[in-house]
Design an enzyme around this catalytic site. Sequence first.
Site, PDB file in Angstrom:
ATOM      1  N   THR A   1       0.831  -1.203   0.000  1.00 32.36           N
ATOM      2  CA  THR A   1       0.000   0.000   0.000  1.00 32.36           C
ATOM      3  C   THR A   1       0.862   1.249   0.000  1.00 32.36           C
ATOM      4  OG1 THR A   1      -1.694  -1.186   1.248  1.00 32.36           O
ATOM      5  CG2 THR A   1      -1.831   1.209   1.226  1.00 32.36           C
ATOM      6  N   THR A   2       1.857   1.282   0.881  1.00 30.45           N
ATOM      7  CA  THR A   2       2.740   2.445   0.989  1.00 30.45           C
ATOM      8  C   THR A   2       3.546   2.638  -0.283  1.00 30.45           C
ATOM      9  OG1 THR A   2       2.896   1.979   3.356  1.00 30.45           O
ATOM     10  CG2 THR A   2       4.487   3.536   2.459  1.00 30.45           C
TER      11      THR A   2
ATOM     12  N   ILE B   1       5.347  -4.555  10.100  1.00 34.39           N
ATOM     13  CA  ILE B   1       5.662  -3.977   8.792  1.00 34.39           C
ATOM     14  C   ILE B   1       5.251  -2.525   8.892  1.00 34.39           C
ATOM     15  CG2 ILE B   1       5.202  -4.005   6.317  1.00 34.39           C
ATOM     16  CD1 ILE B   1       4.757  -7.021   6.565  1.00 34.39           C
TER      17      ILE B   1
ATOM     18  N   TYR C   1      -2.289 -10.376   4.294  1.00 36.27           N
ATOM     19  CA  TYR C   1      -2.352  -8.982   4.742  1.00 36.27           C
ATOM     20  C   TYR C   1      -3.815  -8.627   4.927  1.00 36.27           C
ATOM     21  CZ  TYR C   1      -1.677  -3.856   4.576  1.00 36.27           C
ATOM     22  OH  TYR C   1      -1.680  -2.507   4.838  1.00 36.27           O
TER      23      TYR C   1
ATOM     24  N   LYS D   1      -0.051 -10.237   8.362  1.00 31.20           N
ATOM     25  CA  LYS D   1       0.129  -8.841   8.750  1.00 31.20           C
ATOM     26  C   LYS D   1      -1.246  -8.330   9.128  1.00 31.20           C
ATOM     27  CE  LYS D   1       1.222  -4.227   6.995  1.00 31.20           C
ATOM     28  NZ  LYS D   1       1.521  -3.414   5.779  1.00 31.20           N
TER      29      LYS D   1
ATOM     30  N   TYR E   1     -12.956  -4.477  -2.991  1.00 30.39           N
ATOM     31  CA  TYR E   1     -14.086  -4.126  -3.839  1.00 30.39           C
ATOM     32  C   TYR E   1     -15.056  -5.284  -4.072  1.00 30.39           C
ATOM     33  CZ  TYR E   1     -17.056  -2.013  -7.324  1.00 30.39           C
ATOM     34  OH  TYR E   1     -18.147  -1.531  -7.987  1.00 30.39           O
TER      35      TYR E   1
ATOM     36  N   ARG F   1      -9.064  -0.755   3.996  1.00 30.03           N
ATOM     37  CA  ARG F   1      -8.750  -0.635   2.570  1.00 30.03           C
ATOM     38  C   ARG F   1      -9.575  -1.603   1.709  1.00 30.03           C
ATOM     39  NH1 ARG F   1      -4.824   3.198   0.353  1.00 30.03           N
ATOM     40  NH2 ARG F   1      -3.500   3.803   2.085  1.00 30.03           N
TER      41      ARG F   1
END
Length: 301
Positions: A48-49, A207, A137, A165, A111, A142
């Site tokens: 994501t980052t 993380i 994750y 994560k 989604y 999100r």
Amino acid sequence: MENTPFSGTGVALVTPFRDDGSIDVEDLRKHVEFQIANGVGVMVPCGTTGEGATLSADEQRLVIRTTVEAAQGRTAVLAGAGGSDTADVVRRAQAAREEGADGILSVSPSYNKPTQRGLIEHYRAVAGAVDCPVIIYNVPSRTASNVLPETVLALAAIENIAGVKEASGDVDQVMTLIRERPDGFTILSGDDALTFPLLAAGADGVISVVANLAPALMSQMVRTALGGDWDGARTLHYRLLPLMRAIFVETNPIPVKTALEIMGHRKAHFRLPLVRPMVEVEAFLRRALADAGLLDAESAS
């Protein structure tokens, strides 16, 4: 728990872009070196980052290859490979492995909101396609779906699904996983601000987004906590806490990339639909960096 290749401090690497929007390979190499020199033990590109959602398949390969080459075996590389189309995630995971990644970090599909049974089949397909550890994750903010503890524990029975994560923000949920997990299953904090309490509960590491800015402090905090010096770790946690909060005042990675620019590392470029933050956010970031001792008072004003 025993140490695993992904225990301790991992950094969710930003992806630096040039003025024309292309990937700045040399800047990425420098950033990886900055992380390693300051004690970070796991490089996590294309998450994501790292704006992984806007990276093409070829760009993902380039970022992972560059990270692996820059790390030179000194750290593990846990490469992001996620998406809403399982077949595409499989291809991206295989590509990451071909580029030398030691493991795959795969965010649950967003989604299309799969059921828990759908999540199991999705991760079964990803894990079956690669010959390396896969880390789940879970970030419901999100993805609009939560990988429940019973689902994670069912997936843990698959040989190369090696950990999770956890960024649900639900400490009770994470504690359930810590209590029930099988031996060798790694649990990593996905929320910087919750890392200290999750380590106290028995998690194996983090993380981290803030490690982009403060790799030495974050890795020291985690190392100190895992070593049992809770007073020392607590001091470092509270030193970093305002900055941990500041870098999520707008959508990640907008604030952390802007903060890196403020620190003089690189100009912050984003891919649409992400844009630069409001001016007042930049001022807020300056103050948070100064409070953490990462920027002198004159630069913060």
